[in-house]
Structures are given as C-alpha cells and as structure tokens.
Design a protein around this motif. Structure first.
Motif, mmCIF file in Angstrom:
data_model
loop_
_atom_site.group_PDB
_atom_site.id
_atom_site.type_symbol
_atom_site.label_atom_id
_atom_site.label_comp_id
_atom_site.label_asym_id
_atom_site.label_seq_id
_atom_site.Cartn_x
_atom_site.Cartn_y
_atom_site.Cartn_z
ATOM 1 N N TYR A 1 42.265 45.845 31.233
ATOM 2 C CA TYR A 1 41.666 46.183 32.521
ATOM 3 C C TYR A 1 43.013 46.590 33.481
ATOM 4 O O TYR A 1 44.036 45.702 33.484
ATOM 5 C CB TYR A 1 41.076 45.013 33.110
ATOM 6 C CG TYR A 1 40.020 44.558 32.375
ATOM 7 C CD1 TYR A 1 38.533 45.018 32.620
ATOM 8 C CD2 TYR A 1 39.954 43.793 31.223
ATOM 9 C CE1 TYR A 1 37.385 44.585 32.065
ATOM 10 C CE2 TYR A 1 39.002 43.422 30.413
ATOM 11 C CZ TYR A 1 37.797 43.970 30.776
ATOM 12 O OH TYR A 1 36.714 43.688 30.032
ATOM 13 N N ALA A 2 42.691 47.550 34.037
ATOM 14 C CA ALA A 2 43.930 47.932 35.299
ATOM 15 C C ALA A 2 44.242 46.921 36.098
ATOM 16 O O ALA A 2 43.448 46.166 36.193
ATOM 17 C CB ALA A 2 43.675 49.444 35.732
ATOM 18 N N THR A 3 45.337 46.976 36.832
ATOM 19 C CA THR A 3 45.921 45.987 37.628
ATOM 20 C C THR A 3 45.108 45.684 38.671
ATOM 21 O O THR A 3 44.803 44.368 38.934
ATOM 22 C CB THR A 3 47.234 46.383 38.048
ATOM 23 O OG1 THR A 3 48.245 46.561 36.978
ATOM 24 C CG2 THR A 3 48.280 45.190 39.088
ATOM 25 N N ALA A 4 44.230 46.617 39.363
ATOM 26 C CA ALA A 4 43.562 46.350 40.447
ATOM 27 C C ALA A 4 42.075 46.262 40.330
ATOM 28 O O ALA A 4 41.394 45.809 41.117
ATOM 29 C CB ALA A 4 43.683 47.651 41.250
ATOM 30 N N ALA A 5 41.893 46.335 38.940
ATOM 31 C CA ALA A 5 40.725 46.033 38.513
ATOM 32 C C ALA A 5 40.086 44.395 38.262
ATOM 33 O O ALA A 5 41.105 43.768 38.069
ATOM 34 C CB ALA A 5 40.204 46.820 37.142
ATOM 35 N N PRO A 6 38.891 44.212 38.612
ATOM 36 C CA PRO A 6 38.549 42.744 38.210
ATOM 37 C C PRO A 6 38.501 42.472 36.857
ATOM 38 O O PRO A 6 38.114 43.341 35.915
ATOM 39 C CB PRO A 6 36.997 42.670 38.855
ATOM 40 C CG PRO A 6 36.554 44.168 38.900
ATOM 41 C CD PRO A 6 37.861 44.825 39.138
ATOM 42 N N VAL A 7 38.836 41.269 36.229
ATOM 43 C CA VAL A 7 39.024 40.880 35.149
ATOM 44 C C VAL A 7 37.980 39.815 34.534
ATOM 45 O O VAL A 7 37.959 38.821 35.370
ATOM 46 C CB VAL A 7 40.574 40.271 35.098
ATOM 47 C CG1 VAL A 7 40.904 39.932 33.347
ATOM 48 C CG2 VAL A 7 41.562 41.269 35.438
ATOM 49 N N PRO A 8 37.311 39.911 33.729
ATOM 50 C CA PRO A 8 36.200 39.137 33.300
ATOM 51 C C PRO A 8 37.027 37.740 32.830
ATOM 52 O O PRO A 8 38.220 37.836 32.285
ATOM 53 C CB PRO A 8 35.466 39.854 32.404
ATOM 54 C CG PRO A 8 36.532 40.528 31.606
ATOM 55 C CD PRO A 8 37.391 40.999 32.707
ATOM 56 N N THR A 9 36.185 36.795 32.894
ATOM 57 C CA THR A 9 36.426 35.459 31.996
ATOM 58 C C THR A 9 36.196 35.589 30.469
ATOM 59 O O THR A 9 35.646 36.707 30.204
ATOM 60 C CB THR A 9 35.595 34.328 32.563
ATOM 61 O OG1 THR A 9 34.199 34.555 32.213
ATOM 62 C CG2 THR A 9 35.752 34.095 34.088
ATOM 63 N N LEU A 10 36.817 34.834 29.627
ATOM 64 C CA LEU A 10 36.559 34.973 28.197
ATOM 65 C C LEU A 10 35.197 34.877 27.873
ATOM 66 O O LEU A 10 34.563 35.834 27.119
ATOM 67 C CB LEU A 10 37.234 33.942 27.424
ATOM 68 C CG LEU A 10 37.119 33.887 26.123
ATOM 69 C CD1 LEU A 10 37.803 35.286 25.323
ATOM 70 C CD2 LEU A 10 38.092 32.803 25.414
ATOM 71 N N GLN A 11 34.207 33.888 28.466
ATOM 72 C CA GLN A 11 33.048 34.102 28.406
ATOM 73 C C GLN A 11 32.112 35.205 28.709
ATOM 74 O O GLN A 11 31.186 35.873 27.909
ATOM 75 C CB GLN A 11 32.222 32.877 29.069
ATOM 76 C CG GLN A 11 32.660 31.436 28.375
ATOM 77 C CD GLN A 11 33.772 30.987 28.569
ATOM 78 O OE1 GLN A 11 34.627 31.416 29.590
ATOM 79 N NE2 GLN A 11 34.495 30.375 27.641
ATOM 80 N N GLN A 12 32.504 35.823 29.847
ATOM 81 C CA GLN A 12 32.200 37.238 30.313
ATOM 82 C C GLN A 12 32.488 38.301 29.126
ATOM 83 O O GLN A 12 31.406 39.210 28.836
ATOM 84 C CB GLN A 12 32.519 37.730 31.604
ATOM 85 C CG GLN A 12 31.931 36.965 32.606
ATOM 86 C CD GLN A 12 32.636 37.056 34.002
ATOM 87 O OE1 GLN A 12 33.871 37.434 33.946
ATOM 88 N NE2 GLN A 12 31.842 36.904 35.120
#
Length: 489
Positions: free
Chosen positions: A177-188
């Motif tokens: 995930y790019a620096t500015a992108a939202p990052v999902p949780t492990l469960q997501q």
C-alpha cells in the motif's frame, strides 16, 4: 565434512572455523584489508551472464555499469565463507535521484525472504508446544476463522502445509500500500475487505496435494502466531528471531518508523524512477514485511548452518532446523527453497516487493551470500552477481554455461527476422542489427542472438534457444520447456 577437518582447514586458511563460537563480525575486520578488497573487486568486476560465448575474451561485466544499465540505484551484498561473514559492501545511493551513498547498514525490504524467518519463528512456537505442525489450523486460530468448504472437508489445513505452500490457499503475493493510501487491518486482508487490495484468502484446492505458492497462506500463519502469543507480530519476530540472532538493524514494523527512513534505500521502478511516496506498506508482515540488511540476513543464514550441527540453538534445535530444511513438495521445505547440487545441500529464497528485488542462499557447508537491490529491475542483476561470487569463491553452483557459435552472413539471417507469436510467452520480435540478430521478448526485453547452427540461435543474458523448422515457425526453448512459435500474421 567433519568439524575436526573444518577446524584444520580453517587454521590453514587463517579464518575462523564454521562452528567457532566467535562472534560473526565481517571478516574484513580481522583479515588483511588488501585480501578482502581484492575479493570485492573481483566480484564487482566479474559479473557473468548465464551463457557466455566460446572465445569471448571479455565475458564479464562491471557491477556499477550494470547498475546504470538496469536502473538499479543501490545494491548491497554480504558474502559468507567458511561459516563467517567474509565481507559486506554496498554500491550506489540511498535515493534514486542521488544523494548519500548506500552502506552495508542500509535497510532494504526483504519481501518474500520474510517467509523464511517467519517459518523459523513458527517452528520455535511448535518446539515450545504452543503450535502444532499437523493439527487443523482452525483449532489454533482465535482472532479469525478460516472458512471451511469442500476442499477442507477432504483434508484439513495444517501449519506444515501453510509453511510449505501445499495448503491449497490462494493469493500468490501482495502489492503493498502506497504511503498515502489507507492500510487494511490483518482481518480485512484475510477476508478481502476494503481497503484490502487483494482477494479474500481462502482454500481453493485440496490441501496437501500440490505446491502452489501462497503469500496468503503465510498471512494465516501470521494470525496464528498472534493468537498463540497475544503479541503484535513485529514483537513476536523481535523476541523469537531477530533479537536472539543479533539482527540489530532488522524489524518487521510496518510502516517503518519515520525516524528510521534515513537508513533506507528508497525504492525505484524498472526505469530507475522513484516509487511514488516511497516504500510501500505491507500489513502482510509474515509474508513480506521484513526490513533488514544483507549482513543481518547473513547472520540468520549462519544461525541455520550452525544449528544443523548443534552449535547454535538461539531459535531452533538441530532436529527442528532439519525439519525446516526437509523438502515437502517440489524442493520447497518450510519457508525455504531447497537444492542439492554436487552433493552440497543449500537453502535459499528470493523476494520482490515494490521497488525491491533480493535473494539469499546458504550452503550447509558454511558458504552463502545475500544480495539486496532497490529497483524493480534488480531481479535481472542479482543472478549475474551470484555467478561472479560463485567464480571467486569456487562454488559448485551458479556457474555460467559456455556455448560455441558459428558465423553466418546477414543474408542467411534475414529470413528469421520479423514478429513471431507463442501461446504462453507472448510475442517475439527479431530484427537484424549491425549484422546480428536481436530478439525483443515480451517478458524479458531485448537480447542479442548468437547462431549455434544455421537454424538455431541462443541468447546470453537469459537461457533461451530458438530453433527454426522454417523461416515461419519453430520451437522456443526456455526453462526446460519447448514452446512452439509461428510467424505473426
């Protein structure tokens, strides 16, 4: 080789024996500087392609020249010889645009090499009785449930299968995930729920039947290890592997703390342009999240080598290390690729994240190497470096193949020019340039072709051969496969 013999050889060579209890400092700190410098120079000026032409007086290439040609801003190497780090050295700059030089302490993303250390940590938990190699994983998962289906009904998924890519689990790898992108949780990530950018991780084939590489499987392992220890994954890896081995520069933290970005070789694409926003973030830490240096990975390799003989038990017992290095299917063990050439076993793994391409290999006799690069095109570079290291240290593997060529007039080459198509490898375009054939391969790029017979041609920078049955058709030989091609219409 017996340890007493190793010790005698080490005395003759004036280097520590493989199973010495000494610290694994780079040998350049204790050996004559001119000797180490000469070896580094021989490696950096002796890059070799997979194939050389008989009679070519200058088959080798310079590392710095190849870095420019391949658009690789930084390369860092550590070489292991006789069970110690012989030397570590870096070339290039931290930033694709220039700036401070890379050093042996510069951090790179290890990408899928992360899986090898993850497997070792999981086996440590098995050794402690906290996980089982062969129990159904759903009995050990607490924070997430692996959905059951017709495939798992035939055979349950086990940790051994997840670590050996035989669990029938999907999702080959992760783009990050790019620096500015939202990052999902492990469960997501596990369930493929946005902002996750990969599909849900599920069992899509009967477990235990085939090897199918799956970063998704290692993401399930990540959840198992978190559930078992009740600790964040970076903390698990620090306490079980990185700390005990002394990998002081390394971490599984994702994203890397802002304060450490000055230590990083920033990633580049295959044209040498910076990856927008810098290093991608990988919540799939077990599969792709390790930040490290070649020297730290070399310490890990040495730990594995020494553990096999009972001389290092910081993480695993000798028996558990041997379990890790036992092939399951298709020469893959638990988190490691395995090979035995000329009766010398080795373990290895490659890695590729956005802007990083890496490789390590460790031989059970105490040799090995780690190569890390900061470019998407670094994957074309590290094999040439390995062949150079092999030549300097007289390895029995990673040798170049020498082939003979014949002379053909341009008029004899012209019938084989044009565009040709294959079903599995895309298009091949062959042109006549300065009296020689040049092939442009859709999956590789441009390669000169050399005739070994009037209708047979080979490349040197990749192991391929084209055999023409007629000017309009023939067979493309690559990776022990025969692929028909015909002239494109």
């Amino acid at each position: 080789m017996r340890s007493s013999t190793l010790a005698a050889v080490a005395v003759l060579l004036c280097v520590p024996p493989l199973f010495s209890q000494a610290d694994h400092a780079p040998a350049s700190q204790t050996s004559p500087p001119q000797s180490i410098a000469a070896e580094i120079h021989a490696v950096e000026t002796g890059l070799l392609p997979p194939v050389t032409v008989s009679g070519d007086p200058h088959p080798t290439r310079s590392l710095t020249e190849e870095m420019r040609r391949r658009h690789v801003p930084a390369v860092s190497i550590a070489v292991i010889h006789n069970g110690t780090i012989r030397w570590a050295h870096a070339w290039g700059t931290l930033n694709p645009a220039g700036g401070p030089p890379a050093t042996p302490d510069t951090l790179f993303q290890a990408a899928s090499i992360s899986k090898s250390l993850t497997a070792q940590a999981a086996l440590h938990l098995v050794q402690q009785g906290k996980l089982s190699l062969d129990a159904p994983v759903q009995t050990e998962l607490k924070g997430w449930t692996l959905p059951q289906n017709n495939f798992t009904a035939q055979h349950p998924v086990t940790l051994r299968e997840l670590l050996s890519h035989t669990a029938g689990v999907n999702v080959h790898g992760f783009p990050g995930y790019a620096t500015a992108a939202p990052v999902p949780t492990l469960q997501q990530v596990l369930d493929g729920i946005k902002p996750a950018n990969t599909e849900a991780i599920r069992v899509t084939a009967v477990p235990g039947q085939a090897n199918s590489y799956s970063g998704g499987g290692f993401t399930i392992v990540q959840q198992m290890m978190i559930d078992t220890t009740s600790q964040p994954f970076p903390q698990i890896m620090q306490s079980l592997v990185l700390g005990p081995i002394g990998m002081h520069h390394s971490t599984y933290q994702q994203p890397l703390p802002q304060s450490r970005l000055k230590e990083v070789a920033l990633p580049a694409d295959d044209k040498g342009e910076p990856i927008p926003g810098g290093p991608h973030i990988y919540p799939e830490m077990a599969a792709a999240g390790l930040w490290t240096t070649p020297s730290d990975l070399a310490l890990w390799i040495i730990e594995m080598q020494r553990s096999l003989s009972g001389h290092a038990n910081h993480v695993l017992s000798p028996d558990m290390t041997r379990t890790m290095l036992t092939p399951i299917k298709d020469n893959y063990g638990l988190g490691v690729d395995l090979s035995r050439q000329n009766d010398i076993p080795s373990f290895a793994h490659s890695g590729g994240n956005a802007g990083y391409k890496d490789f390590y290999i460790g031989y059970e006799n105490g040799d090995g190497a780690v190569i890390m690069t900061s470019s998407d095109s670094g994957g074309w570079l590290w094999p040439d470096i390995l062949r150079s290291i092999s030549r300097v240290y007289n390895w029995s593997t990673w040798k170049t193949t020498q082939r003979g060529t014949i002379s053909l007039a341009p008029s004899a080459l012209t019938p084989y020019t044009g565009k040709f198509s294959t079903k599995s490898l895309g298009e091949i375009e062959i042109a006549l340039e300065s009296g020689h054939l040049q092939a442009n391969l859709s999956y590789h790029g441009s390669s000169p072709l050399f005739p070994s017979a009037p209708n047979t041609f080979f490349a040197t920078d990749t192991q391929i051969e084209l055999r023409f049955d007629s000017p309009d058709s023939g067979t493309f030989l690559v990776d022990n496969q025969s692929i028909p091609f015909t002239r494109a219409k």
